[in-house]
Design a protein around this motif. Structure first.
Motif, PDB file in Angstrom:
ATOM      1  N   THR A 174       0.827  -1.211   0.000  1.00  0.00           N
ATOM      2  CA  THR A 174       0.000   0.000   0.000  1.00  0.00           C
ATOM      3  C   THR A 174       0.859   1.258   0.000  1.00  0.00           C
TER       4      THR A 174
ATOM      5  N   GLN B 127      -0.291   3.958  -2.967  1.00  0.00           N
ATOM      6  CA  GLN B 127      -1.145   5.063  -2.542  1.00  0.00           C
ATOM      7  C   GLN B 127      -0.675   6.396  -3.103  1.00  0.00           C
TER       8      GLN B 127
ATOM      9  N   ALA C  82      -6.853  -0.988   3.267  1.00  0.00           N
ATOM     10  CA  ALA C  82      -7.934  -0.312   2.544  1.00  0.00           C
ATOM     11  C   ALA C  82      -7.947   1.178   2.882  1.00  0.00           C
TER      12      ALA C  82
ATOM     13  N   LEU D  23      -7.401   4.309   0.315  1.00  0.00           N
ATOM     14  CA  LEU D  23      -8.518   5.224   0.093  1.00  0.00           C
ATOM     15  C   LEU D  23      -8.283   6.599   0.714  1.00  0.00           C
ATOM     16  N   TRP D  24      -7.595   6.637   1.837  1.00  0.00           N
ATOM     17  CA  TRP D  24      -7.361   7.901   2.535  1.00  0.00           C
ATOM     18  C   TRP D  24      -5.953   7.900   3.128  1.00  0.00           C
TER      19      TRP D  24
END
Length: 205
Positions: free
Chosen positions: A25, A29, A89, A93-94
């Protein structure tokens, strides 16, 4: 020997999976949103000396797999996998980051902290996996029939949490969200374990 290999295998499946998700991630990201420190973060002074307590996490997690009751070991691995998926996740996403202090020290603590900064992600802040996995390990090790040992591990976990804040590797909100994620993942792992046990009994019937 079989029990030790089983415990080590579950540690690889659980903790190893966390490492894969964390590093993946971090690569995928986007730019992280800057999180502002709270009053609690400002109240706790920055201290490179906290690096040693921070790194004791890497002793506590293996102890969780090696010393927990055998029936909790698979649960611990499953809970860590679920925690990693939930955190991953959120990271995608953030994504979040924070303002890290500059350490101008020259002692051993500062040198080790610099090495940690060199390999750690400047993002992946909220939720804190360091805190989440600490909570899960202490959960697995807790035994209210052995109150002294349980209290020792709880105090150790609290010390790790404080060291995270002292090093400014995370903010208080990251730790709170990490602990909450661990509790949710641990509860879900218990439900999954119970469902599996029920299914096996049903098949046998």
């Amino acid at each position: 020997m079989k029990i030790i290999l089983f415990r080590l295998g579950q540690m690889l499946l659980g903790w190893g999976f966390v490492g894969v998700i964390y590093s993946s991630t971090d690569r995928w990201q986007g730019a992280g949103k800057l999180i502002s420190p709270s009053a609690i973060d400002r109240w706790i002074p920055f201290s490179p000396a906290a690096i040693w307590l921070y790194l004791s996490f890497f002793i506590l997690i293996p102890l969780g797999y090696l010393l927990a009751p055998i029936h909790r070991v698979k649960w611990l691995a499953t809970a860590m996998q679920l925690t990693a998926l939930g955190a991953g996740a959120i990271y995608l996403l953030w994504p979040t980051t924070m303002a890290y202090p500059v350490d101008s020290g020259t002692g051993a603590s500062s040198d080790v902290l610099a090495a940690l900064i060199g390999v750690d992600s400047p993002q992946n802040c909220l939720p804190s996996l360091h805190m989440a996995l600490t909570v899960l390990a202490v959960w697995a090790l807790s035994d209210w029939k052995r109150k002294l040992r349980t209290a020792f591990f709880v105090v150790w976990a609290v010390a790790i949490a404080v060291s995270i804040l002292q090093l400014r590797r995370h903010l208080f909100v990251d730790l709170a969200c990490g602990a909450l994620l661990a509790l949710l993942a641990g509860w879900l792992a218990l439900r999954i374990k119970g469902a599996r046990r029920y299914a096996v009994k049903g098949d046998a019937g």
